[in-house]
Design a protein around this motif. Structure first.
Motif, short mmCIF file in Angstrom:
data_model
loop_
_atom_site.label_atom_id
_atom_site.label_comp_id
_atom_site.label_asym_id
_atom_site.label_seq_id
_atom_site.Cartn_x
_atom_site.Cartn_y
_atom_site.Cartn_z
N UNK A 248 -28.25 -11.80 -3.85
CA UNK A 248 -27.57 -13.31 -3.65
C UNK A 248 -28.76 -14.49 -3.74
N UNK A 249 -28.24 -15.37 -5.15
CA UNK A 249 -29.13 -16.11 -5.45
C UNK A 249 -27.97 -17.27 -5.90
N UNK A 250 -28.92 -18.86 -5.27
CA UNK A 250 -28.02 -19.80 -4.95
C UNK A 250 -28.16 -20.59 -6.44
N UNK A 251 -26.96 -20.95 -7.08
CA UNK A 251 -27.40 -21.23 -8.91
C UNK A 251 -26.61 -22.65 -8.81
N UNK A 252 -26.05 -23.22 -7.68
CA UNK A 252 -24.80 -24.66 -8.44
C UNK A 252 -25.23 -24.98 -6.76
N UNK A 253 -25.49 -26.53 -6.96
CA UNK A 253 -24.81 -27.30 -5.97
C UNK A 253 -24.35 -28.90 -6.15
N UNK A 254 -23.39 -29.19 -5.52
CA UNK A 254 -22.49 -30.28 -5.95
C UNK A 254 -22.44 -31.18 -5.21
N UNK A 255 -22.65 -32.42 -4.84
CA UNK A 255 -22.74 -33.19 -3.63
C UNK A 255 -21.49 -34.27 -4.22
N UNK A 256 -20.74 -34.63 -3.32
CA UNK A 256 -19.86 -35.90 -3.57
C UNK A 256 -19.27 -36.53 -2.57
N UNK A 261 -13.57 -41.19 1.68
CA UNK A 261 -13.67 -39.75 2.07
C UNK A 261 -15.23 -39.32 3.03
N UNK A 262 -14.62 -38.00 3.20
CA UNK A 262 -16.12 -37.63 3.57
C UNK A 262 -16.63 -37.06 2.41
N UNK A 263 -18.24 -37.04 3.00
CA UNK A 263 -19.45 -36.67 2.12
C UNK A 263 -19.21 -34.59 2.05
N UNK A 264 -19.04 -33.99 0.92
CA UNK A 264 -18.68 -32.87 0.71
C UNK A 264 -20.09 -32.03 -0.19
N UNK A 265 -20.59 -31.08 -0.39
CA UNK A 265 -21.25 -30.07 -0.91
C UNK A 265 -20.43 -28.87 -1.02
N UNK A 266 -21.22 -28.11 -2.27
CA UNK A 266 -19.93 -27.02 -2.54
C UNK A 266 -21.46 -26.45 -3.19
N UNK A 267 -21.53 -25.38 -2.74
CA UNK A 267 -22.41 -24.15 -2.98
C UNK A 267 -21.77 -22.78 -4.04
N UNK A 268 -22.36 -22.58 -4.98
CA UNK A 268 -22.24 -21.56 -6.47
C UNK A 268 -23.31 -20.73 -5.77
N UNK A 269 -22.87 -19.33 -5.98
CA UNK A 269 -23.66 -18.09 -5.86
C UNK A 269 -23.36 -16.56 -5.86
N UNK A 270 -24.28 -16.34 -6.96
CA UNK A 270 -23.79 -14.85 -8.19
C UNK A 270 -25.11 -13.54 -7.20
N UNK A 271 -24.68 -12.44 -7.34
CA UNK A 271 -25.05 -11.33 -6.88
C UNK A 271 -24.46 -10.00 -7.57
N UNK A 272 -25.12 -9.48 -7.44
CA UNK A 272 -25.49 -8.06 -7.97
C UNK A 272 -25.75 -6.85 -7.43
N UNK A 273 -25.06 -6.10 -7.87
CA UNK A 273 -25.57 -4.59 -7.30
C UNK A 273 -25.44 -2.92 -8.18
N UNK A 274 -26.49 -2.86 -8.43
CA UNK A 274 -26.94 -1.96 -9.32
C UNK A 274 -27.70 -0.72 -8.45
N UNK A 275 -27.25 0.94 -9.71
CA UNK A 275 -27.93 1.59 -9.60
C UNK A 275 -26.73 2.71 -8.86
N UNK A 276 -27.39 3.98 -9.21
CA UNK A 276 -26.66 5.28 -8.13
C UNK A 276 -27.39 4.80 -6.75
N UNK A 277 -28.18 4.73 -6.49
CA UNK A 277 -28.53 4.71 -4.83
C UNK A 277 -27.70 3.67 -3.94
N UNK A 278 -27.71 2.51 -5.21
CA UNK A 278 -27.45 1.54 -3.99
C UNK A 278 -26.26 1.35 -3.38
N UNK A 279 -25.06 1.25 -2.56
CA UNK A 279 -24.35 1.70 -1.65
C UNK A 279 -23.61 0.01 -1.70
N UNK A 280 -22.38 0.09 -2.06
CA UNK A 280 -21.56 -1.39 -1.75
C UNK A 280 -21.97 -1.82 0.01
N UNK A 281 -22.23 -2.92 0.24
CA UNK A 281 -21.92 -3.18 1.67
C UNK A 281 -20.56 -3.75 2.31
#
Length: 281
Positions: A248-256, A261-281
């Protein structure tokens, strides 16, 4: 509405499971075609311009340990059908694969699951009959997981990016690309190849109870180094889904914040899984 098939008179079968919590389902087929103009005539001719595009879409409420999530990324095809119990009729396919899978959740609502599948063989319909002509009593089904439902208190998210802040919602999705091979003169594909990496995206919405800690340039030094997991349990303690974002990589933060209203934040992530030896978690 005369003699119409109502929702309680049909069910959806996927990979041998009689699915529960289905809000909507659709099976579609599109013939890619074009109109040609033969030389020496002004008459048109409709011809195929590409393979038939066939798909199945499912929208459900997560009320059990999801059998579809368990087959994500596995090199296998699945059976998908809509069954009309009223007339012992079915409509569906024998060979399909998962293109995408997503879960959306917000405070006060049950998690919603959306699944998109591609279809390799011909979509057919008919009566369920045995070899001797007797009507079947339905397809053979796998044992279904125990039904349970989640609540706000049974959904937890673990991440190094926040502590002691209230999670008010999340979105999670997996996209799996495939390469489908067709031969000359063949209607159906002769092979399908799963393309890696498998792509993950997620966003988490927080209601901040304390100052958020983190610098925007942290991304440059901590890419693919985060451990993010989402655990969804039922009210009776049954584990419904353990969702993980690999690499996982944290690629975005949005504070509003807004008036009253209350203070809120949205965190955005991307990730990847590749290669024959890698198994889905």
């Amino acid at each position: 509405m005369t003699n119409a098939i109502l929702d309680h008179e049909s069910f959806v079968l996927l990979d041998g499971f009689h699915l529960t919590g289905v809000n909507s389902v659709s099976i579609s087929s599109r013939n890619n075609s074009s109109v040609a103009s033969p030389i020496g005539t002004d008459r048109g001719l409709t011809t195929p311009s590409g393979p038939i595009d066939q798909s199945m879409s499912l929208s459900r409420i997560l009320i059990c340990q999801d059998p579809i999530y368990d087959i994500l990324g596995k090199d296998k095809t699945v059976v998908g059908q809509i069954h009309d119990e009223k007339n012992n009729y079915y409509y569906g396919f024998e060979s399909g694969y998962i293109r995408s899978y997503s879960i959306d959740c917000a405070v006060g609502a049950l998690p919603k699951v959306n699944t998109s599948l591609g279809i390799l063989d011909e979509i057919t319909s008919g009566v369920n009959r045995k070899k001797n002509g007797d009507i079947r009593r339905g397809p053979r089904k796998k044992n279904h997981p125990i039904l349970d439902s989640s609540s706000q208190q049974t959904i937890s998210i673990a991440s190094e990016d926040f502590e002691d802040n209230k999670v008010i919602g999340f979105n999670y999705s997996v996209t799996i690309d495939h390469k489908v091979y067709y031969g000359i003169g063949s209607v159906n594909p002769y092979a399908i190849e799963q393309k890696r990496p498998i792509k993950y995206t997620a966003s988490v919405q927080l209601e901040l109870g304390q100052t958020y800690k983190g610098q925007t340039f942290d991304f440059l030094n901590s890419r693919e180094n985060r451990d993010v997991s989402i655990n969804i349990e039922g009210k009776n303690g049954t584990e419904l889904n353990q969702l993980t974002i690999p690499k996982a990589s944290l690629v975005g933060r949005d504070l509003s914040q807004s008036v009253n209203g209350t203070m809120t934040m949205s965190l955005s992530y991307v990730g990847h899984l590749g290669g024959d030896n890698e198994i889905l978690p």
